[in-house]
Design an enzyme around this catalytic site. Structure first.
Site, PDB file in Angstrom:
ATOM      1  CE  LYS A 145       5.338 -16.219 -15.902  1.00  0.00           C
ATOM      2  NZ  LYS A 145       4.525 -16.981 -15.423  1.00  0.00           N
ATOM      3  N   PRO A 147      11.939 -19.180 -19.229  1.00  0.00           N
ATOM      4  CG  PRO A 147      10.619 -20.665 -17.758  1.00  0.00           C
ATOM      5  CD  PRO A 147      11.199 -19.434 -17.954  1.00  0.00           C
ATOM      6  CE1 TYR A 148       7.247 -22.197 -21.553  1.00  0.00           C
ATOM      7  CE2 TYR A 148       6.647 -20.429 -19.709  1.00  0.00           C
ATOM      8  CZ  TYR A 148       6.758 -21.739 -20.289  1.00  0.00           C
ATOM      9  OH  TYR A 148       6.220 -22.699 -19.537  1.00  0.00           O
ATOM     10  CB  ALA A 149      13.973 -15.810 -23.269  1.00  0.00           C
TER      11      ALA A 149
END
Length: 256
Positions: A145, A147-149
């Protein structure tokens, strides 16, 4: 597992600590590795209370020379390495468009390259013992995702690395698997929930209900549950399982 020795990284807290305590029941010796010496000493005391014996080594596995230091310590203390659990490695949760090159590099330095270097350094001993390796990934490897690449990208790389090691392990007699935990209630996660609750004017108890619901699961996992899976993976009963990617996430990943 008579005369068997396990090296556990990330053993100062969370899943690594739980794994060390669980393996104390089955292994004659443990080498506990992390950056925080005081926390490692706490884990070693818990291992001893569980009937095991542990050596500790406080090093930063992001540093290239650390892998040799870990292997040297294990061989000096016990003369062999039967199991390596690569658990160390927290990756910063920063949005894809906000991460700098340096932050990307930091994300890979410990969890991926630290595990890669240590596995290679320990490989001759593992081959001699016909041993077992586990690399800790995470279910974000399957559903990255924005936001948490970095978390998802590093975890996906860990899965691929484990597959490559397992391919060599078929020839050398070393079992290699990767594990993908879902949301687990570690000290780090609880600190995050406390911070989130304070910002949003709610309680930790309410956050403990909200976040699992948002993830589509009944509850957070416990470190001891992942530790039990790890203990099974490196046991004689799981010996034919190699090159596998095992997910334990309470059903968060819905894909087949």
């Amino acid at each position: 597992m008579t005369n068997s020795v396990a090296v556990v990284t990330g053993a100062s807290q969370g899943i690594g600590r739980a794994a060390a305590i669980r393996l104390a029941k089955d292994f004659d010796g443990l080498v506990l590795v992390a950056r925080n010496r005081a926390n490692l000493e706490e884990t070693a005391a818990l291992v001893q209370a569980a009937g095991g014996h542990a050596e500790i080594l406080a090093v930063d596995l992001a540093q290239p020379q650390a892998a040799k230091a870990v292997v040297d310590r294990a061989l000096q203390a016990y003369g062999r390495i039967d199991v390596l659990l690569n658990i160390a490695g927290a990756v910063a949760q920063i949005d894809l468009f906000d991460m700098t090159d340096e932050q990307w590099d930091d994300g890979f330095a410990l969890k991926l390259h630290g595990a890669r270097r240590l596995t290679i350094a320990a490989w001759p001993a593992l081959k001699a013992a016909q041993g077992s390796v586990v690399l800790m990934s995470g279910n974000s490897a399957l559903q990255p995702k924005a936001p948490y690449a970095a978390v998802g990208t590093v975890n996906a790389a860990i899965v691929a690395l484990a597959k490559a090691f397992s391919d060599r392990g078929i020839t050398d007699g070393v079992q290699v698997n990767s594990v993908l935990p879902g949301p687990v209630m570690t000290g780090r996660r609880r600190s995050y929930l406390e911070h989130w609750a304070s910002i949003h004017g709610t309680t930790v108890e309410e956050a403990l209900v909200k976040f699992p619901q948002d993830a589509g699961i009944a509850r957070y996992g416990e470190p001891e549950e992942i530790a039990n899976l790890l203990a099974f993976l490196v046991s004689p009963g799981a010996r034919w399982m190699t090159g596998s990617t095992l997910r334990m996430d309470g059903g968060e990943v819905k894909a087949v």
